[in-house]
Write a protein that holds these residues in place. Structure first.
Motif, PDB file in Angstrom:
ATOM      1  N   SER A 135       0.859  -1.116  -0.074  1.00 32.90           N
ATOM      2  CA  SER A 135       0.096  -0.002  -0.059  1.00 32.90           C
ATOM      3  C   SER A 135       0.776   1.140   0.051  1.00 32.90           C
ATOM      4  O   SER A 135       1.960   1.395   0.640  1.00 32.90           O
ATOM      5  CB  SER A 135      -0.932  -0.129   1.269  1.00 32.90           C
ATOM      6  OG  SER A 135      -1.536   1.182   1.101  1.00 32.90           O
ATOM      7  N   THR A 136       0.465   2.354  -0.726  1.00 38.63           N
ATOM      8  CA  THR A 136       0.912   3.587  -0.662  1.00 38.63           C
ATOM      9  C   THR A 136      -0.122   4.684  -0.020  1.00 38.63           C
ATOM     10  O   THR A 136      -1.230   4.355  -0.227  1.00 38.63           O
ATOM     11  CB  THR A 136       1.666   4.066  -1.648  1.00 38.63           C
ATOM     12  OG1 THR A 136       0.536   4.164  -2.724  1.00 38.63           O
ATOM     13  CG2 THR A 136       2.724   3.366  -2.391  1.00 38.63           C
ATOM     14  N   VAL A 137       0.322   5.581   0.829  1.00 41.46           N
ATOM     15  CA  VAL A 137      -0.578   6.542   1.363  1.00 41.46           C
ATOM     16  C   VAL A 137       0.230   7.785   1.525  1.00 41.46           C
ATOM     17  O   VAL A 137       1.195   8.006   1.948  1.00 41.46           O
ATOM     18  CB  VAL A 137      -0.838   6.066   2.880  1.00 41.46           C
ATOM     19  CG1 VAL A 137      -2.100   6.777   3.613  1.00 41.46           C
ATOM     20  CG2 VAL A 137      -1.674   4.550   3.002  1.00 41.46           C
ATOM     21  N   ALA A 138      -0.683   8.989   1.130  1.00 42.74           N
ATOM     22  CA  ALA A 138      -0.099  10.170   1.102  1.00 42.74           C
ATOM     23  C   ALA A 138      -1.336  10.858   2.148  1.00 42.74           C
ATOM     24  O   ALA A 138      -2.358  10.955   1.970  1.00 42.74           O
ATOM     25  CB  ALA A 138      -0.407  11.001  -0.162  1.00 42.74           C
ATOM     26  N   ILE A 139      -0.599  11.369   3.240  1.00 40.08           N
ATOM     27  CA  ILE A 139      -1.432  12.013   4.489  1.00 40.08           C
ATOM     28  C   ILE A 139      -1.101  13.488   4.167  1.00 40.08           C
ATOM     29  O   ILE A 139       0.056  13.909   4.154  1.00 40.08           O
ATOM     30  CB  ILE A 139      -0.926  11.601   5.915  1.00 40.08           C
ATOM     31  CG1 ILE A 139      -0.987   9.999   5.771  1.00 40.08           C
ATOM     32  CG2 ILE A 139      -1.822  12.158   6.808  1.00 40.08           C
ATOM     33  CD1 ILE A 139      -2.314   9.367   6.121  1.00 40.08           C
ATOM     34  N   THR A 140      -2.153  14.363   4.187  1.00 39.69           N
ATOM     35  CA  THR A 140      -2.146  15.751   4.269  1.00 39.69           C
ATOM     36  C   THR A 140      -2.242  16.173   5.661  1.00 39.69           C
ATOM     37  O   THR A 140      -3.397  15.833   6.547  1.00 39.69           O
ATOM     38  CB  THR A 140      -3.140  16.373   3.414  1.00 39.69           C
ATOM     39  OG1 THR A 140      -2.971  15.754   2.085  1.00 39.69           O
ATOM     40  CG2 THR A 140      -2.931  17.871   3.439  1.00 39.69           C
ATOM     41  N   TRP A 141      -1.373  17.011   6.164  1.00 39.16           N
ATOM     42  CA  TRP A 141      -1.315  17.510   7.621  1.00 39.16           C
ATOM     43  C   TRP A 141      -1.554  18.902   7.584  1.00 39.16           C
ATOM     44  O   TRP A 141      -1.015  19.720   6.604  1.00 39.16           O
ATOM     45  CB  TRP A 141      -0.069  17.271   8.210  1.00 39.16           C
ATOM     46  CG  TRP A 141      -0.016  15.664   8.623  1.00 39.16           C
ATOM     47  CD1 TRP A 141       0.502  14.808   7.942  1.00 39.16           C
ATOM     48  CD2 TRP A 141      -0.439  15.327  10.141  1.00 39.16           C
ATOM     49  NE1 TRP A 141       0.396  13.417   8.759  1.00 39.16           N
ATOM     50  CE2 TRP A 141      -0.184  13.904   9.967  1.00 39.16           C
ATOM     51  CE3 TRP A 141      -0.803  15.826  11.212  1.00 39.16           C
ATOM     52  CZ2 TRP A 141      -0.291  12.884  11.131  1.00 39.16           C
ATOM     53  CZ3 TRP A 141      -1.036  15.037  12.220  1.00 39.16           C
ATOM     54  CH2 TRP A 141      -0.746  13.665  12.146  1.00 39.16           C
ATOM     55  N   THR A 142      -2.025  19.606   8.563  1.00 36.92           N
ATOM     56  CA  THR A 142      -1.852  20.986   8.961  1.00 36.92           C
ATOM     57  C   THR A 142      -1.435  21.319  10.255  1.00 36.92           C
ATOM     58  O   THR A 142      -1.529  20.408  11.050  1.00 36.92           O
ATOM     59  CB  THR A 142      -3.154  21.705   8.523  1.00 36.92           C
ATOM     60  OG1 THR A 142      -3.131  22.979   8.679  1.00 36.92           O
ATOM     61  CG2 THR A 142      -4.338  21.313   9.578  1.00 36.92           C
ATOM     62  N   LEU A 143      -0.982  22.351  10.376  1.00 30.66           N
ATOM     63  CA  LEU A 143      -0.656  23.014  11.679  1.00 30.66           C
ATOM     64  C   LEU A 143      -1.586  24.129  12.079  1.00 30.66           C
ATOM     65  O   LEU A 143      -1.316  25.024  11.342  1.00 30.66           O
ATOM     66  CB  LEU A 143       0.927  23.404  11.954  1.00 30.66           C
ATOM     67  CG  LEU A 143       1.891  22.237  11.807  1.00 30.66           C
ATOM     68  CD1 LEU A 143       3.202  22.833  11.990  1.00 30.66           C
ATOM     69  CD2 LEU A 143       1.687  21.377  12.961  1.00 30.66           C
ATOM     70  N   ARG A 144      -2.430  23.882  12.662  1.00 31.90           N
ATOM     71  CA  ARG A 144      -3.606  24.811  13.398  1.00 31.90           C
ATOM     72  C   ARG A 144      -2.845  25.777  14.569  1.00 31.90           C
ATOM     73  O   ARG A 144      -2.830  25.162  15.625  1.00 31.90           O
ATOM     74  CB  ARG A 144      -4.890  24.038  13.491  1.00 31.90           C
ATOM     75  CG  ARG A 144      -5.964  25.411  13.653  1.00 31.90           C
ATOM     76  CD  ARG A 144      -7.258  24.715  14.296  1.00 31.90           C
ATOM     77  NE  ARG A 144      -6.819  24.596  15.829  1.00 31.90           N
ATOM     78  CZ  ARG A 144      -7.452  23.516  16.356  1.00 31.90           C
ATOM     79  NH1 ARG A 144      -8.566  22.639  15.979  1.00 31.90           N
ATOM     80  NH2 ARG A 144      -7.363  23.416  17.574  1.00 31.90           N
ATOM     81  N   PRO A 145      -2.707  26.992  14.215  1.00 33.72           N
ATOM     82  CA  PRO A 145      -2.169  27.954  15.243  1.00 33.72           C
ATOM     83  C   PRO A 145      -3.288  27.798  16.530  1.00 33.72           C
ATOM     84  O   PRO A 145      -4.469  27.592  16.386  1.00 33.72           O
ATOM     85  CB  PRO A 145      -2.246  29.190  14.668  1.00 33.72           C
ATOM     86  CG  PRO A 145      -1.973  28.949  13.227  1.00 33.72           C
ATOM     87  CD  PRO A 145      -3.016  27.653  12.997  1.00 33.72           C
ATOM     88  N   HIS A 146      -2.752  27.906  17.869  1.00 28.54           N
ATOM     89  CA  HIS A 146      -3.442  27.709  18.923  1.00 28.54           C
ATOM     90  C   HIS A 146      -4.208  28.920  19.013  1.00 28.54           C
ATOM     91  O   HIS A 146      -3.947  30.194  18.369  1.00 28.54           O
ATOM     92  CB  HIS A 146      -2.748  27.831  20.052  1.00 28.54           C
ATOM     93  CG  HIS A 146      -2.008  26.501  20.428  1.00 28.54           C
ATOM     94  ND1 HIS A 146      -2.607  25.311  20.270  1.00 28.54           N
ATOM     95  CD2 HIS A 146      -0.725  26.219  20.384  1.00 28.54           C
ATOM     96  CE1 HIS A 146      -1.799  24.424  20.637  1.00 28.54           C
ATOM     97  NE2 HIS A 146      -0.653  24.828  20.628  1.00 28.54           N
TER      98      HIS A 146
END
Length: 148
Positions: A135-146
């Protein structure tokens, strides 16, 4: 970074502990972990359940991301915003995940400095005991400011 990313994830994400993820390497935007072969995470055809495989991939991606961006936790919370999953081969037995952060640390930090909410991808490859990509997986992340 002196943070033990694998231990942090297993402490803060109980489901990763539930499926039995084991960390082998974490550092420099990369993580390697594995899902041992356990009957209680298998599907109806005796391979690891797709949900367990996704959990392995998402956990590896989080570790890779935190290995370079963990020092930003004081001002932002990491969240997944999307994923693309390709199941290529039937997985059987123990499965290994190798994740790589596809963003530059400086660019992500600069966007946070500018008041933005950076998004970036982590690529994950899952292989079986013979090294075959299952399997291959591409995960999109964000950093949400506090929020202040």
């Amino acid at each position: 970074m002196s943070l033990d990313v694998g231990a942090l994830l297993l402490e803060t994400v109980p489901f990763a502990r539930t499926v039995g993820i084991v960390f082998d390497e974490v550092g420099d935007g990369r993580a390697v972990c594995r899902l041992p072969d356990r009957e209680d995470v298998r599907n109806h055809v005796a391979g690891p359940h797709a949900g367990a495989l996704f959990t392995l991939a998402e956990t590896a991606s989080g570790a890779a991301m935190l290995s370079l961006l963990g020092d930003e936790l004081g001002r932002a919370v990491p969240l997944t915003t999307g994923a693309r999953v390709e199941y290529r081969k039937f997985a059987k037995g123990e499965v290994r995940a190798e994740a790589r952060l596809l963003a530059e640390r400086k660019a992500v930090a600069a966007e946070l400095d500018a008041g933005g909410r950076p998004e970036f991808e982590v690529a994950v490859e899952l292989t079986d005991g013979d090294g075959v990509v299952v399997s291959t997986v591409a995960i999109t992340w964000t950093l949400r400011p506090h929020r202040r």
